[in-house]
Design a protein around this motif. Structure first.
Motif, PDB file in Angstrom:
ATOM      1  N   GLU A 118      12.750 -17.933  27.602  1.00 31.73           N
ATOM      2  CA  GLU A 118      13.823 -18.523  26.800  1.00 31.73           C
ATOM      3  C   GLU A 118      14.471 -17.479  25.890  1.00 31.73           C
ATOM      4  O   GLU A 118      15.681 -17.496  25.680  1.00 31.73           O
ATOM      5  N   ALA A 119      13.649 -16.567  25.352  1.00 30.69           N
ATOM      6  CA  ALA A 119      14.184 -15.529  24.477  1.00 30.69           C
ATOM      7  C   ALA A 119      15.138 -14.612  25.238  1.00 30.69           C
ATOM      8  O   ALA A 119      16.221 -14.268  24.749  1.00 30.69           O
ATOM      9  N   ILE A 120      14.747 -14.222  26.441  1.00 31.84           N
ATOM     10  CA  ILE A 120      15.593 -13.343  27.250  1.00 31.84           C
ATOM     11  C   ILE A 120      16.878 -14.058  27.660  1.00 31.84           C
ATOM     12  O   ILE A 120      17.951 -13.456  27.697  1.00 31.84           O
ATOM     13  N   GLY A 121      16.788 -15.340  27.932  1.00 32.67           N
ATOM     14  CA  GLY A 121      17.952 -16.090  28.393  1.00 32.67           C
ATOM     15  C   GLY A 121      18.881 -16.563  27.291  1.00 32.67           C
ATOM     16  O   GLY A 121      20.007 -16.996  27.579  1.00 32.67           O
ATOM     17  N   ASP A 122      18.459 -16.432  26.044  1.00 36.10           N
ATOM     18  CA  ASP A 122      19.284 -16.933  24.945  1.00 36.10           C
ATOM     19  C   ASP A 122      20.694 -16.332  24.918  1.00 36.10           C
ATOM     20  O   ASP A 122      21.671 -17.076  24.746  1.00 36.10           O
ATOM     21  N   PRO A 123      20.871 -15.007  25.098  1.00 31.65           N
ATOM     22  CA  PRO A 123      22.238 -14.467  25.111  1.00 31.65           C
ATOM     23  C   PRO A 123      23.109 -15.025  26.236  1.00 31.65           C
ATOM     24  O   PRO A 123      24.328 -15.130  26.079  1.00 31.65           O
ATOM     25  N   VAL A 124      22.488 -15.384  27.352  1.00 30.67           N
ATOM     26  CA  VAL A 124      23.257 -15.954  28.472  1.00 30.67           C
ATOM     27  C   VAL A 124      23.873 -17.275  28.051  1.00 30.67           C
ATOM     28  O   VAL A 124      25.055 -17.551  28.300  1.00 30.67           O
ATOM     29  N   ALA A 167      29.651 -19.400  34.919  1.00 31.80           N
ATOM     30  CA  ALA A 167      28.976 -18.952  36.136  1.00 31.80           C
ATOM     31  C   ALA A 167      27.642 -18.284  35.806  1.00 31.80           C
ATOM     32  O   ALA A 167      26.639 -18.505  36.498  1.00 31.80           O
ATOM     33  N   GLU A 168      27.623 -17.496  34.748  1.00 29.72           N
ATOM     34  CA  GLU A 168      26.375 -16.829  34.358  1.00 29.72           C
ATOM     35  C   GLU A 168      25.356 -17.842  33.856  1.00 29.72           C
ATOM     36  O   GLU A 168      24.155 -17.715  34.145  1.00 29.72           O
ATOM     37  N   ARG A 169      25.809 -18.826  33.112  1.00 30.68           N
ATOM     38  CA  ARG A 169      24.863 -19.843  32.650  1.00 30.68           C
ATOM     39  C   ARG A 169      24.272 -20.611  33.823  1.00 30.68           C
ATOM     40  O   ARG A 169      23.118 -21.046  33.776  1.00 30.68           O
ATOM     41  N   GLY A 170      25.049 -20.758  34.882  1.00 32.46           N
ATOM     42  CA  GLY A 170      24.557 -21.450  36.069  1.00 32.46           C
ATOM     43  C   GLY A 170      23.487 -20.675  36.814  1.00 32.46           C
ATOM     44  O   GLY A 170      22.683 -21.275  37.540  1.00 32.46           O
ATOM     45  N   ARG A 171      23.471 -19.361  36.644  1.00 30.93           N
ATOM     46  CA  ARG A 171      22.446 -18.542  37.297  1.00 30.93           C
ATOM     47  C   ARG A 171      21.587 -17.812  36.272  1.00 30.93           C
ATOM     48  O   ARG A 171      21.128 -16.699  36.500  1.00 30.93           O
ATOM     49  N   ALA A 182      18.539 -18.297  35.266  1.00 33.35           N
ATOM     50  CA  ALA A 182      17.171 -17.972  35.687  1.00 33.35           C
ATOM     51  C   ALA A 182      17.135 -16.672  36.480  1.00 33.35           C
ATOM     52  O   ALA A 182      16.228 -15.839  36.303  1.00 33.35           O
ATOM     53  N   GLU A 183      18.118 -16.470  37.330  1.00 36.98           N
ATOM     54  CA  GLU A 183      18.198 -15.247  38.125  1.00 36.98           C
ATOM     55  C   GLU A 183      18.440 -14.027  37.229  1.00 36.98           C
ATOM     56  O   GLU A 183      17.804 -12.974  37.401  1.00 36.98           O
ATOM     57  N   LEU A 184      19.352 -14.169  36.273  1.00 34.70           N
ATOM     58  CA  LEU A 184      19.650 -13.064  35.367  1.00 34.70           C
ATOM     59  C   LEU A 184      18.443 -12.712  34.499  1.00 34.70           C
ATOM     60  O   LEU A 184      18.168 -11.531  34.261  1.00 34.70           O
ATOM     61  N   VAL A 185      17.732 -13.733  34.039  1.00 35.70           N
ATOM     62  CA  VAL A 185      16.550 -13.508  33.213  1.00 35.70           C
ATOM     63  C   VAL A 185      15.472 -12.785  34.017  1.00 35.70           C
ATOM     64  O   VAL A 185      14.841 -11.827  33.531  1.00 35.70           O
ATOM     65  N   ALA A 186      15.235 -13.217  35.242  1.00 36.18           N
ATOM     66  CA  ALA A 186      14.218 -12.588  36.076  1.00 36.18           C
ATOM     67  C   ALA A 186      14.550 -11.125  36.352  1.00 36.18           C
ATOM     68  O   ALA A 186      13.667 -10.255  36.327  1.00 36.18           O
TER      69      ALA A 186
END
Length: 264
Positions: free
Chosen positions: A109-115, A122-126, A128-132
């Motif tokens: 969640e911490a890594i994904g917060d900026p997304v 489009a980035e918010r939709g993916r 999980a992929e960006l965080v991984a």
């Protein structure tokens, strides 16, 4: 080539009792080129952390101009810049990840917060992929993605902080003493990760530290600060081999060396 970040005549004063003020940063000029790593060094109170936070638009300055990625961002308030499109391109890694990470957020969640805050639809939709991918690039194993900050080591928290900073693929990251709480082996791993990220993503870095050995390992150019002013700057290797300012000579002479005896 045009600088990615360019600061001109940056001055910052803090009020003190009696109606006076103390100057923390005094008419500082510097720039960072695309793909470059600039090291900023100086003792505690030299103004290096204040300068880096001004560059990131985290605190206001009193005089001077900041140009980032071709745009004058000087007139943008810190509050507005937090949501400005340029914010995603200019990220920061702090000295104490335990303090800068939300204790209620797992690593994922911490890594994904900026997304979720700055990303496109489009980035918010993916997300999980960006965080991984960010976690992979930062060297954070999958088994830690569900851990809370207090469940991780200092080195692991540092990698979460780095992953959070790169998740939206910024152009520049400012790092304020990012390895100060780590032992030597973990510091080396973090430095190696940063150099790999520079190579793979084409990132520029500002690396703020009091540890000249680390700065020597990572920096292309060096900025030496003393009492709010820049006393020397230049190619890092040249500064270390032939420092011009007396203050720089003192800093370099104080670097611990194996086999060197202290005078008594």
């Amino acid at each position: 080539m045009t600088p990615l970040l360019d600061l001109r005549a940056i001055t910052k004063r803090y009020p003190v009792p009696g109606g006076n003020s103390v100057t923390a940063v005094d008419a500082v000029d510097f720039h960072v080129m695309p793909g470059e790593i600039l090291g900023i060094v100086g003792e505690s109170g030299s103004g290096k952390t204040t300068l880096s936070r001004i560059a990131a638009r985290l605190i206001p300055h009193d005089e001077g101009r900041i140009t980032f990625d071709g745009e004058d961002i000087t007139r943008i308030s810190g509050a507005k810049f937090a949501r400005h499109p340029k914010r995603r391109a200019l990220q920061m890694v702090f000295q104490d990840p335990l303090a800068s990470l939300n204790p209620r957020f797992r690593a994922r969640e911490a890594i994904g917060d900026p997304v979720h805050r700055l990303g496109t639809a489009a980035e918010r939709g993916r997300a999980a992929e960006l965080v991984a991918e960010a976690a992979r690039l930062a060297g954070l194993p999958e088994r830690l993605m569900s851990a809370y900050p207090h469940q991780m080591s200092g080195g692991q928290r540092a990698r979460v902080d780095i992953a959070r900073a790169i998740v939206l693929r910024p152009k520049m990251i400012l790092l304020d003493e990012p390895t100060s709480a780590l032992d030597a082996s973990l510091q080396a791993h973090v430095i190696r990760t940063l150099l790999d990220l520079r190579s793979e993503l084409g990132l520029s870095f500002i690396f703020v530290s009091h540890d000249l050995n680390l700065v020597r390992l990572i920096s292309d150019r060096l900025l030496v600060m003393h009492r709010g002013r820049v006393v020397e700057q230049g190619v890092a290797q040249a500064v270390f081999e032939a420092p011009q300012a007396e203050y720089t000579k003192t800093l370099i002479a104080a670097i611990p060396q194996v086999g060197r005896r202290r005078s008594v």
